[in-house]
Scaffold this active site. Structure first.
Site, PDB file in Angstrom:
ATOM      1  N   ASP A 136      -4.292   5.640   6.268  1.00 20.58           N
ATOM      2  CA  ASP A 136      -4.454   7.017   6.819  1.00 20.58           C
ATOM      3  C   ASP A 136      -5.549   6.721   7.688  1.00 20.58           C
ATOM      4  O   ASP A 136      -5.325   6.432   8.843  1.00 20.58           O
ATOM      5  CB  ASP A 136      -5.414   7.716   5.597  1.00 20.58           C
ATOM      6  CG  ASP A 136      -5.666   9.145   6.010  1.00 20.58           C
ATOM      7  OD1 ASP A 136      -5.055   9.860   6.675  1.00 20.58           O
ATOM      8  OD2 ASP A 136      -6.858   9.448   5.498  1.00 20.58           O
ATOM      9  N   ARG A 154       1.098  11.889  -9.555  1.00 20.35           N
ATOM     10  CA  ARG A 154       1.648  10.500  -9.327  1.00 20.35           C
ATOM     11  C   ARG A 154       3.149  10.527  -9.525  1.00 20.35           C
ATOM     12  O   ARG A 154       4.072   9.655  -9.074  1.00 20.35           O
ATOM     13  CB  ARG A 154       1.015   9.340 -10.045  1.00 20.35           C
ATOM     14  CG  ARG A 154      -0.208   9.036  -9.465  1.00 20.35           C
ATOM     15  CD  ARG A 154      -0.939   7.920 -10.231  1.00 20.35           C
ATOM     16  NE  ARG A 154      -2.276   7.880  -9.943  1.00 20.35           N
ATOM     17  CZ  ARG A 154      -2.926   7.395  -8.990  1.00 20.35           C
ATOM     18  NH1 ARG A 154      -2.420   7.186  -7.723  1.00 20.35           N
ATOM     19  NH2 ARG A 154      -4.211   7.396  -8.791  1.00 20.35           N
ATOM     20  N   ASP A 199      -1.362  10.515  -5.665  1.00 21.68           N
ATOM     21  CA  ASP A 199      -2.141  11.608  -6.260  1.00 21.68           C
ATOM     22  C   ASP A 199      -3.231  12.336  -5.701  1.00 21.68           C
ATOM     23  O   ASP A 199      -3.398  12.233  -4.531  1.00 21.68           O
ATOM     24  CB  ASP A 199      -3.051  10.714  -7.440  1.00 21.68           C
ATOM     25  CG  ASP A 199      -3.985   9.943  -6.987  1.00 21.68           C
ATOM     26  OD1 ASP A 199      -4.028   9.285  -5.803  1.00 21.68           O
ATOM     27  OD2 ASP A 199      -5.272  10.225  -7.519  1.00 21.68           O
ATOM     28  N   PHE A 203      -1.688  16.159   3.637  1.00 21.91           N
ATOM     29  CA  PHE A 203      -2.060  15.437   2.308  1.00 21.91           C
ATOM     30  C   PHE A 203      -0.733  15.438   1.677  1.00 21.91           C
ATOM     31  O   PHE A 203      -0.283  16.630   1.230  1.00 21.91           O
ATOM     32  CB  PHE A 203      -3.188  16.159   1.702  1.00 21.91           C
ATOM     33  CG  PHE A 203      -3.923  15.208   0.508  1.00 21.91           C
ATOM     34  CD1 PHE A 203      -4.707  13.908   0.974  1.00 21.91           C
ATOM     35  CD2 PHE A 203      -3.292  15.421  -0.620  1.00 21.91           C
ATOM     36  CE1 PHE A 203      -5.116  13.191   0.129  1.00 21.91           C
ATOM     37  CE2 PHE A 203      -3.884  14.383  -1.739  1.00 21.91           C
ATOM     38  CZ  PHE A 203      -4.645  13.200  -1.342  1.00 21.91           C
ATOM     39  N   GLU A 227       0.917  -1.187  -0.015  1.00 24.71           N
ATOM     40  CA  GLU A 227      -0.066  -0.103  -0.183  1.00 24.71           C
ATOM     41  C   GLU A 227       0.804   1.209  -0.128  1.00 24.71           C
ATOM     42  O   GLU A 227       2.043   1.104   0.480  1.00 24.71           O
ATOM     43  CB  GLU A 227      -0.945  -0.032   1.312  1.00 24.71           C
ATOM     44  CG  GLU A 227      -1.839   1.120   1.460  1.00 24.71           C
ATOM     45  CD  GLU A 227      -2.851   1.419   0.357  1.00 24.71           C
ATOM     46  OE1 GLU A 227      -2.653   1.546  -0.773  1.00 24.71           O
ATOM     47  OE2 GLU A 227      -4.029   1.539   0.814  1.00 24.71           O
ATOM     48  N   ASP A 228       0.298   2.345  -0.548  1.00 19.99           N
ATOM     49  CA  ASP A 228       1.051   3.576  -0.526  1.00 19.99           C
ATOM     50  C   ASP A 228       0.996   4.206   0.711  1.00 19.99           C
ATOM     51  O   ASP A 228       2.165   4.545   1.460  1.00 19.99           O
ATOM     52  CB  ASP A 228       0.603   4.499  -1.675  1.00 19.99           C
ATOM     53  CG  ASP A 228      -0.741   4.679  -1.830  1.00 19.99           C
ATOM     54  OD1 ASP A 228      -1.659   4.285  -0.978  1.00 19.99           O
ATOM     55  OD2 ASP A 228      -1.323   5.412  -2.603  1.00 19.99           O
TER      56      ASP A 228
HETATM   57  P1  IMP Z   1      -7.565   5.200   4.169  1.00 21.12           P
HETATM   58  O1  IMP Z   1      -8.916   4.227   3.979  1.00 21.12           O
HETATM   59  O2  IMP Z   1      -8.408   6.513   4.916  1.00 21.12           O
HETATM   60  O3  IMP Z   1      -6.758   4.396   5.296  1.00 21.12           O
HETATM   61  O4  IMP Z   1      -6.982   5.722   3.128  1.00 21.12           O
HETATM   62  C1  IMP Z   1      -6.232   4.977   2.357  1.00 21.12           C
HETATM   63  C2  IMP Z   1      -6.047   5.289   0.802  1.00 21.12           C
HETATM   64  O5  IMP Z   1      -6.314   6.897   0.638  1.00 21.12           O
HETATM   65  C3  IMP Z   1      -4.891   5.406   0.309  1.00 21.12           C
HETATM   66  O6  IMP Z   1      -4.345   4.178  -0.273  1.00 21.12           O
HETATM   67  C4  IMP Z   1      -4.491   6.745  -0.643  1.00 21.12           C
HETATM   68  O7  IMP Z   1      -5.011   6.408  -1.881  1.00 21.12           O
HETATM   69  C5  IMP Z   1      -5.585   7.686  -0.030  1.00 21.12           C
HETATM   70  N1  IMP Z   1      -4.782   8.679   0.605  1.00 21.12           N
HETATM   71  C6  IMP Z   1      -4.805   8.799   2.036  1.00 21.12           C
HETATM   72  N2  IMP Z   1      -4.040   9.919   2.489  1.00 21.12           N
HETATM   73  C7  IMP Z   1      -3.511  10.284   1.178  1.00 21.12           C
HETATM   74  C8  IMP Z   1      -2.601  11.404   1.112  1.00 21.12           C
HETATM   75  O8  IMP Z   1      -1.962  11.922   1.929  1.00 21.12           O
HETATM   76  N3  IMP Z   1      -1.992  11.448  -0.276  1.00 21.12           N
HETATM   77  C9  IMP Z   1      -2.556  10.753  -1.129  1.00 21.12           C
HETATM   78  N4  IMP Z   1      -3.869   9.842  -1.058  1.00 21.12           N
HETATM   79  C10 IMP Z   1      -3.817   9.543   0.100  1.00 21.12           C
END
Ligand code: IMP
Length: 179
Positions: free
Chosen positions: A96, A158, A152, A145, A92-93
Site C-alpha cells: 500500500d 480473512r 483483514d 480497502f 506479502e498480501d
Molecule cells: P503498507 O506498509 O502501507 O504498504 O501496508 C502494508 C500492509 O497494510 C499490508 O501487509 C496489509 O496488512 C495492510 N493493508 C494495506 N492495505 C490494505 C487493504 O486494502 N486491506 C487489508 N490490509 C491492507
C-alpha cells in the site's frame, strides 16, 4: 474485485516467474503474517521441492488506516543464521504505502541476505509514500480497502475466498439484519 479462480490462475503465473529467477539453490521463503498466509501457501505449493515458509510479523495498520510505523517481529527460529547468504523471497498480501516492504527489505538486507525479492498478491500504486521495488505483483488495484483471501479488517474477513472491496454501509446493514 477478484474471484478465488482469478487468484489461483495468477498465482500459477507468479510461480512460473519465480522459477525463472532461481537456479539450483532454493530461495528462503518468508511470509508476512497473517495476511499473506493463503497466498504464500499457493506460491509454496507451486514451487518444486516444497520449501519451508518462514514467518515474519510486520504491523503498520489500525483499522483501515496506515499508522506510518512498522514493527517487525521474526518468528519460529527465523534469525540471522537462516537469512545470511540466502536469496530471500518476501511473500506479502498487499503493498500500500510501501512502508512495510521498504522496512522488511532493509531488515533482511541488514541480516546478510544475498538478495531480497518481493512477491505481492496485490499492489495499490497510487497510495505509495515510499518508493520501493516490488519485483512480482499479482494485481494492481485502485485506492480501495480490500478484504478476503487472508486480508483483514482488524482480524475479520480473512477467511473469504475472494478479494472484495470493504464497504462499511454494507457491513452495517448486514449486522442489523443478523441482529
Ligand atoms: P503498507 O506498509 O502501507 O504498504 O501496508 C502494508 C500492509 O497494510 C499490508 O501487509 C496489509 O496488512 C495492510 N493493508 C494495506 N492495505 C490494505 C487493504 O486494502 N486491506 C487489508 N490490509 C491492507
Amino acid at each position: 474485485m477478484f474471484s478465488n479462480e482469478d487468484i489461483l490462475r495468477r498465482c500459477h503465473e507468479l510461480v512460473r516467474e519465480l522459477q525463472a529467477c532461481f537456479g539450483d539453490e532454493p530461495p528462503c521463503l518468508v511470509q508476512v503474517i497473517q495476511g499473506a498466509r493463503p497466498f504464500a501457501r499457493l506460491i509454496q505449493g507451486g514451487l518444486a521441492g516444497c520449501l519451508p515458509v518462514h514467518e515474519v510479523r510486520a504491523k503498520s495498520y489500525q483499522g483501515t488506516q496506515s499508522t506510518g510505523e512498522v514493527a517487525i517481529t521474526m518468528l519460529d527460529g527465523l534469525d540471522r543464521t537462516v537469512v545470511d547468504g540466502c536469496d530471500v523471497v518476501l511473500l506479502e498480501d498487499i503493498v500500500d504505502t510501501g512502508r512495510t516492504i521498504a522496512a522488511l527489505r532493509e531488515h533482511f538486507s541488514k541480516l546478510g541476505a544475498r538478495s531480497v525479492r518481493v512477491v505481492s498478491m496485490l499492489s495499490k500504486p497510487s497510495r505509495r509514500v515510499v518508493e520501493v521495488e516490488v519485483e512480482h505483483i499479482g494485481f494492481e488495484i485502485p485506492d480501495e480497502f480490500v478484504i478476503g483471501f487472508g486480508m483483514d479488517l482488524d482480524g475479520r474477513y480473512r477467511e473469504l475466498l475472494d478479494v472484495v472491496v470493504y464497504d462499511a454501509d454494507v457491513e452495517r446493514a448486514h449486522t442489523q439484519v443478523n441482529a
